[in-house]
Every structure is written in structure tokens, then in C-alpha cells.
Design an enzyme around this catalytic site. Structure first.
Site, PDB file in Angstrom:
ATOM      1  N   GLN A   1      25.490   5.317  59.665  1.00 20.12           N
ATOM      2  CA  GLN A   1      26.115   6.564  59.243  1.00 20.12           C
ATOM      3  C   GLN A   1      26.808   7.273  60.407  1.00 20.12           C
ATOM      4  OE1 GLN A   1      26.615   7.321  56.237  1.00 20.12           O
ATOM      5  NE2 GLN A   1      27.663   9.234  56.715  1.00 20.12           N
ATOM      6  N   GLU A   2      26.206   7.222  61.581  1.00 24.95           N
ATOM      7  CA  GLU A   2      26.729   7.958  62.745  1.00 24.95           C
ATOM      8  C   GLU A   2      28.042   7.378  63.263  1.00 24.95           C
ATOM      9  OE1 GLU A   2      26.214  10.604  64.398  1.00 24.95           O
ATOM     10  OE2 GLU A   2      24.261  11.307  63.779  1.00 24.95           O
TER      11      GLU A   2
END
Length: 441
Positions: free
Chosen positions: A290-291
Site C-alpha cells: 500500500q505504501e
């Protein structure tokens, strides 16, 4: 001018313009003090507005109270006499406030009043179904089951929760049949994909991404089919362009290749490091996906760097805490160092939040101070708590990271998984051990 003072004058709002000004002033007061806005509306202005204007004003006050996680948000929303006078955004906040207050009948009515488009969102399908299960008769419970079946899959947070609500665990789907040499060759010689990869290789990432997205989504009407998308994603994976690999594989409709959608670069480093500090490697991968989408040199607009998007000050603080001597800021883009610091910080945050993944994930995104205040109030199932996070970015982030984590765990362990078990409940701090780690950045 002070909107509260304006509203407190004895103005007879006979003209349309004055009524509009009064509504705008109420909205401004509600943004800082919903209770004050409610008092002004009840004392002075409700009588001046027609029913649609009144309902809208109560909806805005309810939303601002819900945004501040006030327990009386659902009280203000209850004054709305016709849900169809509210737009989808206000109805979404009415639903969230009702979930927080455990008012399942209001969840049913608010989700029913949403537009046809909003009612297709898995978020509202799931909560509408849950509300029918909580309040409905036999026929409505059957309807709830069929709503859950319509979204149940491994594709995302609410889709996974729907699977579990139907009594099915979360497992990695069977891989589609392998790509043929011809399918791989077609992707390899595709001029648009070649141009995109070349641009990315030259460091022109945004231009390369645009070219890639055009080639996969728009070049042919309707975009590439599932097999072509799998072949394009495979090419990106081979070249270690992980963000294009994931985004392209994510778009397949029927053929889901989990190994492609949830790749595990640097597996040796990540798994070793996570195991050393007793952190679930699936959680680390869920967060990295996600990051940074595994883009090694990723930098955010606020200055976070590398795989785990660590801020410079946080990196310095964490390096000291985990005994990483002679740390310098430029080391943060080194893979091994970035993973060591990112996992070290995540573990400190997780311990500070008594092992709650939803709260630790929110803290990783929005800083630890905010989830500390968001946890106060009733003890909630964490899916309701996450849905009520006031920041949209953090709300989506928590759901995506925990959905990713569950899917990574299914791949890593080859065992059925539960998102619900990872979520648990969220409420005020309940153990004396909990001397908050005050200096946690």
C-alpha cells in the site's frame, strides 16, 4: 464576519438570499461546533426554512458531529425527516454515525436512500446486509445473504468480510493456467509497453506510467482482456516494475493471479527481519504494497522515503531505538536499512496499541496521536471503527493494508485466513501496562 453572531441576530429570513446566507453560516458554525449550530438551528432558524432546507441543515450538523466522533451525531441525524433530501456524502456519514451507535434500523434506512450508484459500493452493500441480518425478518435475512453473495470475494476489505459473514474463509484462489509463449511474446513486443518500460528505466516514471496505462487500458476499446493483462503484468514483474505489475494484475475480472497481485520482492530480507522482531511478515508486505507498491526509490509529497515510506525524523528516532548505530539520513533508501527501520517502527507502534493491527495501521499513516483519540468512546468491532475514521486517506489505507495482509497470509501460509480475527475490537485503552509511549513519532 462571525457566522454565529450573524445567526444569533433576530433576522426574519424572508428572502431567498438571506436563507442561503443563513444556511452557509450554519454550515460554517457546524464545522467547528456542531452543538452550537444545532442550538442555533433549533432556537432561531428551523422555523424559517422549508423542510428540505431543514433536513439538509440537520444532515450537515450530523456529519460534522460524526466527523468529530461525537456520540450525539446520530441524534442530530435523527432530526432529518426525509433521508432522500440528503446527498450520498451526508447519507454515508449518517450510516457511519448509526453504526457507531449500534442503530441498525437507521443503517437500513440511510443506505436505502443512497443513489443507485452509491448502493453498488461494496461498503454500503455490506453494511446494508449486516443491518438487515440484525433487524430483518426471514425474507430480509434472505435478501441480506444474497447481497453478501453478490460481493463476496478476495478482492478487497468488504468483499472479504462478506465471505466471512457467509461462513467462508479467505483463501488464495487457484492460479489461472500458465501464460503461453505466444501470450508472453505479444506483451514483449507491444510498442506501448516497450516505450513505457524504457521511460521508467530512464527515470521518467510518471511518463512511463502514463504510457503503460494508456497501452493496457485505452489503446484498444475496453482495454486489454484478462489474458493480455496477465501477460503485461508478467512482463512488468520480470522487469521488477512492481507497481505496474500489481496495478495491471489488479484489473483482471475473472482470472485472478494472486502471486502477481501480491508479489513479494526482497522476500529473504523482509521475512527474516519480521521474524526477528516477532512481526507477521504478511502484515509487513500488506503495508509495503500500500505504501510504495515496492518502488524502491519512492518519495512521498511529505518527504517519506523508500519501500516503507519512512519520514526522516521517524527514521532517526527509530534507528536509535533499535540500536542502529552510525545511521545517516541517506541510508533510508538502502533496502535493508529501510526494511529494518520500517519494521522496527511498525513493531513499536503495534506494541503501543496493544497488538491492535487496525490502530497500529492508522498510526503508521496518520501518526499515533490521532488513533489514540479516535479509540475513545464505545468498544466497537474494528470494521465499524475503521469506517468511522474521519480522514478518508487513513480510512482507505487501514482497510487496504489489512485486506492486503490477509491475502498475503493466505499465500505465505497456504492456510485459510480470517480478516475478522485480525480486526478484533477497538475501544479505550484497557490495561494498566499501557503507559503510552509518549515520544513515539
Amino acid at each position: 464576519p462571525d457566522p454565529a453572531k450573524y445567526l444569533d441576530k433576530r433576522i426574519i429570513a424572508i428572502t431567498r438570499k438571506r436563507k442561503e446566507l443563513a444556511l452557509l453560516a450554519l454550515i460554517r458554525v457546524a464545522a467547528t461546533d456542531p452543538d452550537e449550530a444545532a442550538s442555533l438551528l433549533e432556537r432561531r432558524w428551523a422555523i424559517q426554512f422549508n423542510s428540505e432546507e431543514r433536513n439538509w441543515a440537520w444532515g450537515v450538523i450530523g456529519k460534522q458531529a460524526a466527523f468529530k466522533l461525537q456520540d450525539n451525531a446520530s441524534t442530530w441525524f435523527a432530526k432529518v425527516q426525509k433521508d432522500s433530501d440528503l446527498n450520498d456524502d451526508l447519507l454515508a456519514w449518517k450510516t457511519r454515525a448509526a453504526l457507531r451507535a449500534g442503530q441498525w434500523r437507521q443503517v437500513v434506512s440511510a443506505t436505502q436512500a443512497m443513489s443507485a450508484e452509491a448502493r453498488k459500493d461494496p461498503t454500503w452493500i455490506y453494511w446494508h446486509a449486516r443491518a438487515l441480518l440484525a433487524t430483518g425478518d426471514a425474507q430480509q435475512k434472505q435478501e441480506a445473504q444474497s447481497l453478501l453473495r453478490s460481493i463476496a470475494s478476495v478482492r478487497g476489505f468488504y468483499e472479504q468480510l462478506a465471505l466471512e459473514e457467509l461462513g467462508q474463509p479467505i483463501t488464495a484462489p487457484e492460479r489461472p493456467s500458465g501464460l503461453t509463449p505466444q501470450e508472453k511474446a505479444a506483451a514483449l513486443i507491444n510498442p506501448g509497453l516497450q516505450r513505457a518500460l524504457y521511460a521508467i528505466q530512464l527515470g521518467l516514471r510518471s511518463e512511463g506510467n502514463r504510457e503503460w496505462n494508456y497501452s493496457t487500458n485505452l489503446h484498444t476499446p475496453g482495454g486489454m482482456n484478462d489474458r493480455e493483462l496477465l501477460a503485461a503484468a508478467d512482463l512488468a514483474c520480470q522487469r521488477q516494475v512492481w507497481d505496474r505489475c500489481i496495478n495491471t494484475s489488479d484489473r483482471t475480472k475473472d482470472a485472478i493471479d494472486f502471486e502477481q497481485r501480491y508479489p513479494m520482492p526482497l522476500r529473504e530480507i523482509v521475512v527474516r527481519r519480521a521474524n526477528e522482531i516477532r512481526l507477521d511478515p504478511a502484515y509487513v508486505y500488506g503495508l509495503i504494497r500500500q505504501e510504495s507498491r515496492f518502488v524502491m526509490d519512492a518519495r512521498s509529497h511529505v518527504g517519506a522515503s523508500g519501500l516503507m515510506q519512512v519520514m526522516p525524523a521517524t527514521a532517526k528516532w527509530t534507528a536509535k531505538k533499535i540500536g542502529l548505530t552510525h545511521f545517516t539520513p541517506e541510508q533510508i533508501t538502502d533496502r535493508e536499512v529501510n526494511v529494518a527501520i520500517g519494521t522496527g517502527y511498525l513493531k513499536l507502534v503495534l506494541d503501543d496499541f496493544e497488538g491492535s493491527m487496525p490502530m497500529a495501521t492508522a498510526a503508521y499513516n496518520a501518526g499515533p496521536g490521532r488513533p489514540r483519540s479516535w479509540r475513545n468512546g464505545p468498544v466497537l468491532e474494528a470494521a465499524i471503527w475503521a469506517e468511522n475514521i474521519p480522514f478518508q486517506e487513513t480510512r482507505d489505507y487501514v482497510k487496504k493494508v489489512l485486506s492486503n495482509t490477509t491475502n498475503y497470509a493466505a499465500i505465505l501460509t497456504r492456510q485459510p485466513q480470517s480478516l475478522k480475527a485480525r480486526l478484533g475490537n477497538v475501544g479505550p485503552r484497557n490495561t494498566p501496562m499501557a503507559e503510552v509511549n509518549k515520544d513515539l513519532p
